[in-house]
Design an enzyme around this catalytic site. Structure first.
Site, mmCIF file in Angstrom:
data_model
loop_
_atom_site.group_PDB
_atom_site.id
_atom_site.type_symbol
_atom_site.label_atom_id
_atom_site.label_comp_id
_atom_site.label_asym_id
_atom_site.label_seq_id
_atom_site.Cartn_x
_atom_site.Cartn_y
_atom_site.Cartn_z
ATOM 1 N N VAL A 166 101.950 50.087 51.631
ATOM 2 C CA VAL A 166 101.455 51.456 51.767
ATOM 3 C C VAL A 166 100.172 51.540 52.582
ATOM 4 O O VAL A 166 99.601 52.625 52.707
ATOM 5 C CB VAL A 166 101.219 52.111 50.387
ATOM 6 C CG1 VAL A 166 102.514 52.226 49.611
ATOM 7 C CG2 VAL A 166 100.158 51.352 49.594
ATOM 8 N N ASP A 280 96.414 41.653 37.144
ATOM 9 C CA ASP A 280 96.943 40.985 38.342
ATOM 10 C C ASP A 280 96.014 39.879 38.828
ATOM 11 O O ASP A 280 95.767 39.753 40.025
ATOM 12 C CB ASP A 280 97.183 42.006 39.454
ATOM 13 C CG ASP A 280 98.162 41.490 40.509
ATOM 14 O OD1 ASP A 280 98.952 40.580 40.181
ATOM 15 O OD2 ASP A 280 98.137 41.989 41.651
#
Length: 526
Positions: A166, A280
């Site tokens: 993105v 993450d």
């Protein structure tokens, strides 16, 4: 941004951004078939990065309740017929059938002439967001937020640092003061299409609120008609992953691993105290400041909690390890909080995430255990021949340590911490009692002076001459579209919606309304 893998269990009724798990399963049930009836499935998707340019946004159904050793030799397992998810530290492009590229050198002075960069007599005063590590105070009132003071035209693009599905990240120079920044530019249309609007909003929230030496610093955020811009501190040392892979055998000695594990623990502790689950952690999401200290980055998978409670204190007799003083309970912020999102990196995902039974802040301590193991041994402990095997190992296999001749020399104390962090039952995992305080009290960190981490000399000091990393202009002229040709939103007073849509602007909802266009001033940076 390398080796970035994302799993999404998306539910429209949840606070996480996305679509429902059952919707994906019904829609894709004819794509893959296992021989056994499945009790439950989870949906996964591949998030591409700069070394995986496929735009395939494939999804998969995979069994998580009937994984066992017999499944590992199941020839009907069709997962490998699809693009493999990224997670091979020694060969991140192995699924493509190509040799992994060598680590990019930390410095290549031959490229500086290409960039036509002017090196002044004292470049350190103007090139970096921070001239000297540790100069910032990080006090509660050290950040001044004001109306955004820049536009895309305030910066000169030097080169492309990385890209995802993105957006892109550029190395840029602010024209007014010659300071270097890393600018993340995100495409609004793609974020809406891929259901990632809430993620960038969460990332901006974290960056705006954070004042910590081991978390990347945000300086400006603004938007145009088509793009969002996050202007952050440029970490000239690059990815910790690349620095690690420039070392012999891609591993660190235990003493050095302890240092980096301590800095990561301190950063996670701060995020938890701020009410965020990171979710993450991996070497690719850790950057090296020019001083050699680490900085966590990429918070788009992080999960904020809506209500932050007051911290509590755990008395010594209740702590996991013996200690002289009461411990601050960072878990108290997440009391009765669980989230069902299926996100993370394949080899780092915790068992409770795979089981889709909801997870808590304990997933960050699981990933810390994987991280420590990887930087010591050069691989992750549960990596299988495919995704199915990896998940089976995570769920059912105990962590083991190499004992062959020439294997890394790791102490029993270090192995003890790794085992405690990789307990399958999150309620018994190290960190389950008092959060970060449990980890910090483990004997593995007995020589760490937590209050003086910023003053310690890091094991890896990036080799940066004249304050510059290798910089070269990009050859892709199309990149100018998202950098300069976007109509600036604030000065033009345009709505933050898709101007190319056939729907009238006044009838469109504004998913980016809460994206703040601000400039942050940090004490010690001026």
């Amino acid at each position: 941004m390398a080796r970035e893998t994302e799993f999404n269990d998306k539910s429209p009724s949840s606070t996480d951004d996305g679509m429902s798990q059952s919707h994906f399963s019904d829609k894709l049930k004819n794509l893959f078939h296992f021989r056994r009836n499945r009790a439950a499935t989870v949906s996964t998707s591949v998030r591409n990065d700069q070394r995986d340019n496929d735009s395939d946004d494939s999804t998969f159904d995979i069994n998580v309740n009937q994984l066992n050793e017999l499944d590992l030799n199941d020839s009907s397992d069709q997962l490998d017929s699809r693009p493999s998810l990224r997670r091979v530290s020694s060969a991140p492009d192995s699924h493509k059938g190509v040799e992994a590229p060598p680590p990019r050198p930390l410095i290549n002075m031959s490229n500086i002439r290409k960039a036509q960069v002017k090196i002044l007599k004292n470049p350190g005063n103007y090139i970096f967001g921070r001239t000297e590590y540790g100069k910032r105070t990080y006090s509660g009132n050290s950040t001044k937020i004001s109306r955004v003071e820049v536009t895309p035209h305030s910066f000169e693009k030097i080169r492309l640092l990385g890209q995802g599905d993105v957006g892109k990240v550029y190395l840029v120079r602010q024209k007014s003061n010659h300071r270097l920044f890393a600018m993340k530019i995100l495409n609004k249309r793609e974020m809406i299409k891929r259901h990632k609007v809430n993620r960038v909003l969460a990332e901006q929230e974290i960056l705006t609120k954070s004042k910590h030496p081991f978390i990347v610093t945000l300086y400006h955020s603004f938007q145009s008609r088509d793009y969002l811009y996050l202007c952050m501190e440029y970490c000239a040392g690059g990815e910790f992953f690349r620095a690690l892979h420039s070392l012999p055998k891609h591993i660190l000695p235990e003493k050095d691993a302890c240092f980096y594990a301590a800095e990561v623990t301190a950063a996670l502790e701060y995020l938890h105290l701020m009410g965020f689950i990171y979710r993450d952690l991996k070497p690719e999401n850790i950057l090296l400041h020019q001083s050699g200290h680490i900085m966590l980055s990429d918070f788009d998978l992080s999960k904020p909690i809506s209500i932050v409670t007051h911290p509590t204190v755990v008395l010594p007799k209740h702590s996991t390890f013996s200690q002289e003083k009461p411990a601050l309970d960072t878990n108290s912020y997440f009391s009765n909080f669980r989230t069902n999102s299926f996100v993370g990196t394949e080899e780092y995902i915790a068992p409770e995430v795979i089981r889709s039974c909801g997870h808590t802040v304990a997933v960050d301590w699981w990933t810390l255990g994987i991280f420590i193991y990887e930087i010591l041994y050069g691989t992750t402990p549960f990596k299988g021949k495919n995704r199915h095997a990896t998940f089976s190992n995570i769920l059912y296999s105990d962590v083991s340590f190499p004992e062959y001749h020439g294997a890394p020399n790791v102490s029993s104390t270090c192995k003890s911490l790794i085992r405690r962090l990789l307990v399958k039952d999150e309620s018994k995992r190290c960190g389950s009692v008092a959060g970060a305080s449990d980890i910090k009290q483990h004997p593995f960190f007995r020589h760490i002076q937590w209050a003086l981490l910023r003053s310690m000399k890091p094991p890896i000091i990036p080799k940066i001459e004249d304050g510059m990393e290798a910089v070269e202009p990009s050859d892709n002229d199309n990149e100018e579209e998202d950098f300069l040709n976007s109509q600036y939103l604030i000065s033009a007073n345009l709505p933050a919606v898709d101007m190319h849509s056939s729907t009238p602007v006044n009838e469109q909802s504004n998913p980016f309304d809460s994206f703040s266009s601000v400039t942050l001033h940090h004490a010690g940076d001026e």
